[in-house]
Design a protein around this motif. Structure first.
Motif, PDB file in Angstrom:
ATOM      1  N   ASP A  18      37.347  32.602  54.968  1.00 22.01           N
ATOM      2  CA  ASP A  18      38.005  33.073  53.837  1.00 22.01           C
ATOM      3  C   ASP A  18      39.003  33.721  54.308  1.00 22.01           C
ATOM      4  OD1 ASP A  18      36.451  34.855  55.663  1.00 22.01           O
ATOM      5  OD2 ASP A  18      35.860  36.389  54.026  1.00 22.01           O
TER       6      ASP A  18
ATOM      7  N   ARG B 297      38.113  20.755  40.148  1.00 28.47           N
ATOM      8  CA  ARG B 297      37.648  21.964  40.645  1.00 28.47           C
ATOM      9  C   ARG B 297      37.546  21.670  42.425  1.00 28.47           C
ATOM     10  NH1 ARG B 297      31.887  24.839  39.003  1.00 28.47           N
ATOM     11  NH2 ARG B 297      31.999  26.418  40.655  1.00 28.47           N
ATOM     12  N   LEU B 298      38.294  22.873  43.108  1.00 30.58           N
ATOM     13  CA  LEU B 298      38.450  22.637  44.456  1.00 30.58           C
ATOM     14  C   LEU B 298      36.810  22.748  44.902  1.00 30.58           C
ATOM     15  CD1 LEU B 298      41.759  24.256  44.695  1.00 30.58           C
ATOM     16  CD2 LEU B 298      41.459  21.717  44.888  1.00 30.58           C
TER      17      LEU B 298
ATOM     18  N   THR C  80      34.574  25.286  47.378  1.00 25.48           N
ATOM     19  CA  THR C  80      34.752  26.878  47.489  1.00 25.48           C
ATOM     20  C   THR C  80      33.644  27.067  48.474  1.00 25.48           C
ATOM     21  OG1 THR C  80      33.269  27.161  45.570  1.00 25.48           O
ATOM     22  CG2 THR C  80      35.702  27.153  45.041  1.00 25.48           C
TER      23      THR C  80
ATOM     24  N   LEU D 152      41.829  30.828  53.966  1.00 24.25           N
ATOM     25  CA  LEU D 152      42.453  30.636  52.871  1.00 24.25           C
ATOM     26  C   LEU D 152      43.493  31.493  52.464  1.00 24.25           C
ATOM     27  CD1 LEU D 152      38.873  30.009  51.110  1.00 24.25           C
ATOM     28  CD2 LEU D 152      40.616  28.195  51.536  1.00 24.25           C
ATOM     29  N   THR D 153      43.494  32.657  52.759  1.00 23.82           N
ATOM     30  CA  THR D 153      44.448  33.599  52.591  1.00 23.82           C
ATOM     31  C   THR D 153      45.682  33.499  53.272  1.00 23.82           C
ATOM     32  OG1 THR D 153      42.857  35.244  51.976  1.00 23.82           O
ATOM     33  CG2 THR D 153      45.050  36.053  52.510  1.00 23.82           C
TER      34      THR D 153
ATOM     35  N   ASN E 255      47.453  30.563  52.587  1.00 17.52           N
ATOM     36  CA  ASN E 255      47.618  30.270  51.007  1.00 17.52           C
ATOM     37  C   ASN E 255      47.058  29.020  50.362  1.00 17.52           C
ATOM     38  OD1 ASN E 255      48.873  31.268  48.618  1.00 17.52           O
ATOM     39  ND2 ASN E 255      50.872  30.107  48.796  1.00 17.52           N
ATOM     40  N   ARG E 256      45.721  28.901  50.573  1.00 22.47           N
ATOM     41  CA  ARG E 256      44.996  27.631  50.122  1.00 22.47           C
ATOM     42  C   ARG E 256      44.010  28.275  49.055  1.00 22.47           C
ATOM     43  NH1 ARG E 256      44.561  24.080  54.523  1.00 22.47           N
ATOM     44  NH2 ARG E 256      46.715  23.698  55.212  1.00 22.47           N
ATOM     45  N   GLU E 257      43.806  27.528  48.106  1.00 24.70           N
ATOM     46  CA  GLU E 257      42.825  27.815  46.840  1.00 24.70           C
ATOM     47  C   GLU E 257      41.323  27.331  47.024  1.00 24.70           C
ATOM     48  OE1 GLU E 257      44.340  26.736  43.287  1.00 24.70           O
ATOM     49  OE2 GLU E 257      46.085  28.248  43.141  1.00 24.70           O
ATOM     50  N   GLY E 258      41.372  26.122  48.040  1.00 21.88           N
ATOM     51  CA  GLY E 258      39.997  25.637  48.275  1.00 21.88           C
ATOM     52  C   GLY E 258      39.799  25.085  49.635  1.00 21.88           C
TER      53      GLY E 258
END
Length: 399
Positions: free
Chosen positions: A209, A83-84, A86, A212-213, A216-219
């Motif tokens: 936040d 789990r990354l 967040t 991240l967009t 293109n990162r998820e964590g």
């Protein structure tokens, strides 16, 4: 028996009577002294510079990174994180007792455009606690807002980026494009300088936040927790670990305190300093060989003088001390030249790089001079012993 003043005059005569030859002989010792002192001085300067760079952000810091690293004799491999990290994890860490500031980080790079001016620079996605946690004061405007998610498209820029894009124009309220997206400038940071070759002023700061967009990162790459003075590093590590395991279900993260980073860096740089000093010590060995060679040559050239001293009653012990004294004088002469070279180089470095903490380590200098004297004694033992064993009759007859 030679009187002390005559002994001193005879011991220093090789240096004073043939200065050119003495300089060449002592050059090995001089280079050795300069090399050992300069290398350890530079090593200490690098060590102090790195530690100061790490410490400028404080020492009450714990970094949380994704993935659990295990050490077994050497740096272990990085186990994939289930789990990354967040922004929700960061909010949970902010509620821990003793937590003062929590900073979420996502870093990348890209073009930043204002009008016709474009600059490729570092882009840091972070949160509102950043400038207070790291003591990054603002020159104008305000820092990123605390929105708890769904942040507006706003940006804060570093001093270098501000000067390159806006020159003397007021940037507040103006729009720039970061990675093709439009952001409104709400603040400019005060100059902070560079650390470890990384320019802190040539950077754009945007909400985590949005970063991240953008990337293109998820964590998150890292979450940093700055804890209060009344809390120890051990206590905070245990609290963070308990919260993260409760949220993730397992220890799929790595905790690193600033104390651990500083301690590891201090050990590594200390070993490097010793290593470069040892390399410089090779020059002292070369200098010793030079003194041995010249003392052996002097023995051949001064056979008649030795025979005359022995004929007028000079004891072998005093003759031995005379040749050892000559060797030590050559070593001290070389040490003096080495000290002058060191002082000149350090003075030049201080002028050329005033921000670099370079200062002569007198303990190392004293040790190097002592080693030079010992080197001279060792190098002169055999020629001195051989001269003391010469027969006065044979020495005078040979001449």
């Amino acid at each position: 028996m030679i009187r002390p003043d005559d002994w001193l005059r005879l011991a220093t005569s090789p240096v004073t009577s043939q200065p050119g030859k003495s300089v060449l002989t002592a050059l090995g010792i001089a280079i050795g002294i300069a090399a050992v002192t300069l290398l350890t001085t530079l090593g200490h300067g690098v060590r102090q510079y790195v530690l100061d760079s790490f410490s400028q952000f404080g020492t009450r810091i714990i970094a949380i990174t994704p993935g659990h690293s295990e050490t077994a004799g050497m740096a272990g491999g990085l186990i994939s994180s289930v789990r990354l990290l967040t922004l929700d994890d960061a909010e949970a860490l902010a509620r821990i007792t003793g937590s003062e500031w929590v900073v979420s980080n996502v870093q990348g790079s890209g073009p930043v455009r204002y009008g016709e001016r474009v600059r490729s620079t570092e882009i840091l996605g972070t949160t509102s606690d950043f400038n207070q946690a790291w003591d990054f004061p603002l020159a104008m405007g305000k820092f990123l807002p605390d929105t708890g998610g769904n942040s507006p498209a706003v940006a804060v820029i570093g001093d270098t980026l501000y000067r390159e894009l806006f020159r003397s124009e007021n940037p507040l309220g103006k729009f720039i494009r970061i990675g093709g997206q439009r952001y409104r400038v709400i603040g400019v940071m005060q100059p902070k300088g560079s650390t470890l070759g990384f320019d802190l002023d040539d950077m754009a700061y945007i909400p985590a936040d949005r970063a991240l967009t953008l990337f293109n990162r998820e964590g998150l790459m890292e979450v940093d927790v700055v804890f209060s003075e009344g809390t120890t590093s051990t206590q905070m590590l245990e609290r963070i670990k308990a919260v993260m395991i409760k949220r993730h279900g397992q220890e799929d993260f790595t905790l690193t305190s600033q104390d651990e980073m500083l301690s590891s860096m201090n050990r590594i740089l200390g070993i490097l300093t010793i290593g470069v000093a040892a390399l410089g010590g090779i020059s002292l060995l070369v200098g010793g060989v030079g003194i041995f060679t010249i003392m052996t040559t002097n023995l051949t050239e001064r056979t008649a003088e030795i025979g005359l001293l022995r004929a007028i009653g000079c004891p072998r012990r005093q003759l031995l001390s005379l040749f050892l004294g000559e060797a030590v004088m050559l070593s001290l002469f070389g040490a003096f030249i080495g000290i002058v070279i060191t002082a000149v180089v350090v003075a030049l470095l201080s002028l050329l790089a005033p921000a670099f903490p370079v200062q002569i380590q007198f303990s190392t200098l004293g040790l190097a001079i002592a080693v030079a004297v010992i080197t001279g004694l060792i190098s002169g033992i055999w020629p001195a012993y051989k001269s003391s064993r010469l027969s006065p009759i044979e020495a005078l007859r040979g001449e």
